[in-house]
Design a protein around this motif. Structure first.
Motif, short mmCIF file in Angstrom:
data_model
loop_
_atom_site.label_atom_id
_atom_site.label_comp_id
_atom_site.label_asym_id
_atom_site.label_seq_id
_atom_site.Cartn_x
_atom_site.Cartn_y
_atom_site.Cartn_z
N THR A 102 0.84 -1.20 0.00
CA THR A 102 0.00 0.00 0.00
C THR A 102 0.87 1.25 0.00
O THR A 102 0.65 2.17 -0.81
CB THR A 102 -0.92 0.00 1.24
OG1 THR A 102 -1.68 -1.21 1.23
CG2 THR A 102 -1.84 1.20 1.27
N ASP A 207 1.57 -4.41 -8.99
CA ASP A 207 1.24 -4.74 -7.61
C ASP A 207 1.57 -6.22 -7.44
O ASP A 207 0.80 -7.09 -7.89
CB ASP A 207 -0.24 -4.45 -7.36
CG ASP A 207 -0.73 -4.98 -6.02
OD1 ASP A 207 0.05 -5.68 -5.33
OD2 ASP A 207 -1.89 -4.72 -5.67
N LYS A 233 2.90 -11.17 3.29
CA LYS A 233 2.29 -12.16 2.38
C LYS A 233 3.30 -13.25 2.05
O LYS A 233 2.96 -14.23 1.40
CB LYS A 233 1.85 -11.50 1.06
CG LYS A 233 1.08 -10.22 1.19
CD LYS A 233 -0.38 -10.44 1.42
CE LYS A 233 -1.12 -9.13 1.30
NZ LYS A 233 -2.46 -9.21 1.88
N1 PLP Z 1 -2.40 -5.71 -3.37
C1 PLP Z 1 -2.86 -6.97 -3.27
C2 PLP Z 1 -3.11 -7.76 -4.51
C3 PLP Z 1 -3.13 -7.52 -2.03
O1 PLP Z 1 -3.59 -8.77 -1.93
C4 PLP Z 1 -2.90 -6.74 -0.87
C5 PLP Z 1 -3.24 -7.27 0.46
O2 PLP Z 1 -4.16 -8.06 0.61
C6 PLP Z 1 -2.40 -5.44 -1.03
C7 PLP Z 1 -2.15 -4.97 -2.28
C8 PLP Z 1 -2.11 -4.57 0.15
O3 PLP Z 1 -1.06 -5.09 0.90
P1 PLP Z 1 -0.66 -4.41 2.30
O4 PLP Z 1 -1.91 -4.31 3.09
O5 PLP Z 1 0.34 -5.37 2.86
O6 PLP Z 1 -0.07 -3.09 1.98
#
Ligand code: PLP
Length: 413
Positions: A102, A207, A233
């Motif tokens: 994010t 992303d 993740k």
């Molecule tokens: N993009 C994707 C495809 C995701 O699955 C996620 C989290 O679920 C994010 C972005 C955001 O990740 P974070 O909350 O670790 O910044």
């Protein structure tokens, strides 16, 4: 269908043993964890690396002359080197440590796009995107008068390639695209899409939150300009992440946040910014988390991304094969190329109710819109139930999911 295994029959048991959180009972049942797409469990090596730093090496990084600060800096910067190697960045200066995907995407929106975009320009995304790859672009479009445009997906949950191509015009200044959809599991054919965009001079941000845990990623081979991902993740701590960016672009971008560590010299008249990547790393960072993130990279590489990919792919096939035999199941997301995630509905049971019944049987899944409301709207749904796999899952976990679903079906009959 035969039950899938890692390369050798002992591998799966060995990996599972590395994750203490998996060895517990939930609601009187052995835990089955099928929510790794939201956050993966951490192996002992990660937990221990964080604890060791907290116990023995805790100090601030970069600024200290004493031994603990040197040790902390070495561990923290060592993690950056591991991450450079992990995605094959051409230089460690291209690895900006952030709090997650994010923040990485917001950094690009505000530091790369905001100075660049003019009214009439466009930012292009797809209907598959997570809110993290939607809202930062909406904000910067509102700030600059640019327009956000969206490539549609078909009924299987694949991006409509012809329509994506049609939307790529000279007005588009940036394409933001997910590597793997967190809601539907679709793996985008990134190399082809990136090549098409780059031919037209469009900057591409990927992303990669759901890409890096499941397959080898080589940012130079992909040919994109930015690649964003999160530590949690990929079996690391929360609040850690990376923005990989091409050095030439990062050099030109202004800082995103001001504060300590991102400067070389400050007076009330003028500030000289630090070199890359520190220009983008204001303030005391998440030192413990980043050290754990480095340990997660070590762990992934010791298991092998190829092994993980093969294992999860056969496990996903097995899951789909078993799910379609459950009376009343409707799969949401049936792309030809899918990774580790399966969304579904069971009869007209609300996903939250289904998730609760599964939890009562020790099976952890995610329910709702998965931070991807537009793609849920595309399928006319408020949400789904989603089972997502990690390297530690086995066919036994899938069998437990299936019997828990059968039970839920009876409860709601
Ligand atoms: N993009 C994707 C495809 C995701 O699955 C996620 C989290 O679920 C994010 C972005 C955001 O990740 P974070 O909350 O670790 O910044």
């Amino acid at each position: 269908m035969s039950q899938p295994r890692l390369n050798s029959p002992t591998d799966i048991a060995t990996c599972r043993d590395d994750f203490p959180a998996l060895h517990q009972e939930v609601n009187g049942h052995a835990l089955v964890y099928l929510d790794s797409a939201a956050s993966a469990q951490q192996p002992t090596t990660v937990i221990d690396a964080v604890a060791r730093y907290q116990r023995e090496d805790h100090a601030n990084v970069h600024r200290g002359v004493h031994t603990l600060s040197h040790r902390a800096t070495e561990l923290y910067e060592g993690a950056r080197d591991k991450l450079r190697d992990f995605v094959n960045a051409s230089s460690r200066t291209e690895i900006v440590l952030t709090s997650g995907t994010t923040e990485s995407i917001n950094l690009v929106a505000q530091s790369y796009c905001r100075p660049l975009l003019q009214p009439g320009d466009q930012v292009l995304i797809t209907w598959l995107e997570h809110h993290s790859n939607i809202v930062p672009w909406q904000l910067v479009c509102e700030q600059t008068g640019a327009e956000l445009i969206v490539a549609p997906v078909n009924d299987r949950g694949e991006v409509e390639r012809d329509q994506l191509r049609d939307l790529m015009t000279e007005r588009v200044k940036l394409l933001g695209i997910g590597h793997v959809s967190n809601a539907l599991g679709t793996i985008n054919p990134l190399s082809e899409i990136i090549a098409e965009a780059k031919n037209l001079g469009i900057t591409v941000l990927v992303d990669g939150a759901q890409g890096v845990p499941h397959m080898t990623v080589d940012v130079q081979a992909l040919g994109c300009d930015f690649y964003a991902f999160s530590g949690h993740k990929m079996y690391g701590p929360t609040g850690t992440g990376v923005l990989w960016g091409r050095e030439a672009l990062l050099e030109e971008m202004p800082p995103y946040k001001g504060g300590g560590d991102m400067i070389l010299e400050v007076s009330f008249d003028h500030t000289v910014f630090n070199e890359l990547p520190y220009k983008f790393e204001a303030g005391t960072p998440n030192i413990a988390g980043t050290i754990g993130f480095g340990a997660a990279v070590d762990y992934l590489q010791s298991v092998g991304l190829e092994n993980i990919h093969e294992h999860e792919k056969s496990l996903h096939d097995y899951m789909v094969h078993k799910l379609v035999d459950v009376d009343g199941i409707r799969l949401i997301g049936t792309a030809a190329d899918q990774a580790s995630v399966q969304s579904f509905l069971l009869n007209d049971i609300h996903p939250h109710d289904l998730g609760t019944i599964l939890d009562h049987q020790g099976v952890a899944v995610r329910t709702g819109h998965h931070c991807a409301m537009p793609v849920m709207q595309r399928f006319g749904l408020p949400g789904t139930t989603r089972a997502s796999l990690g390297l530690y899952n086995s066919s036994d976990d899938i069998d437990r999911l299936i019997s828990a679903l059968e039970k839920a079906r009876q409860v709601f009959a």
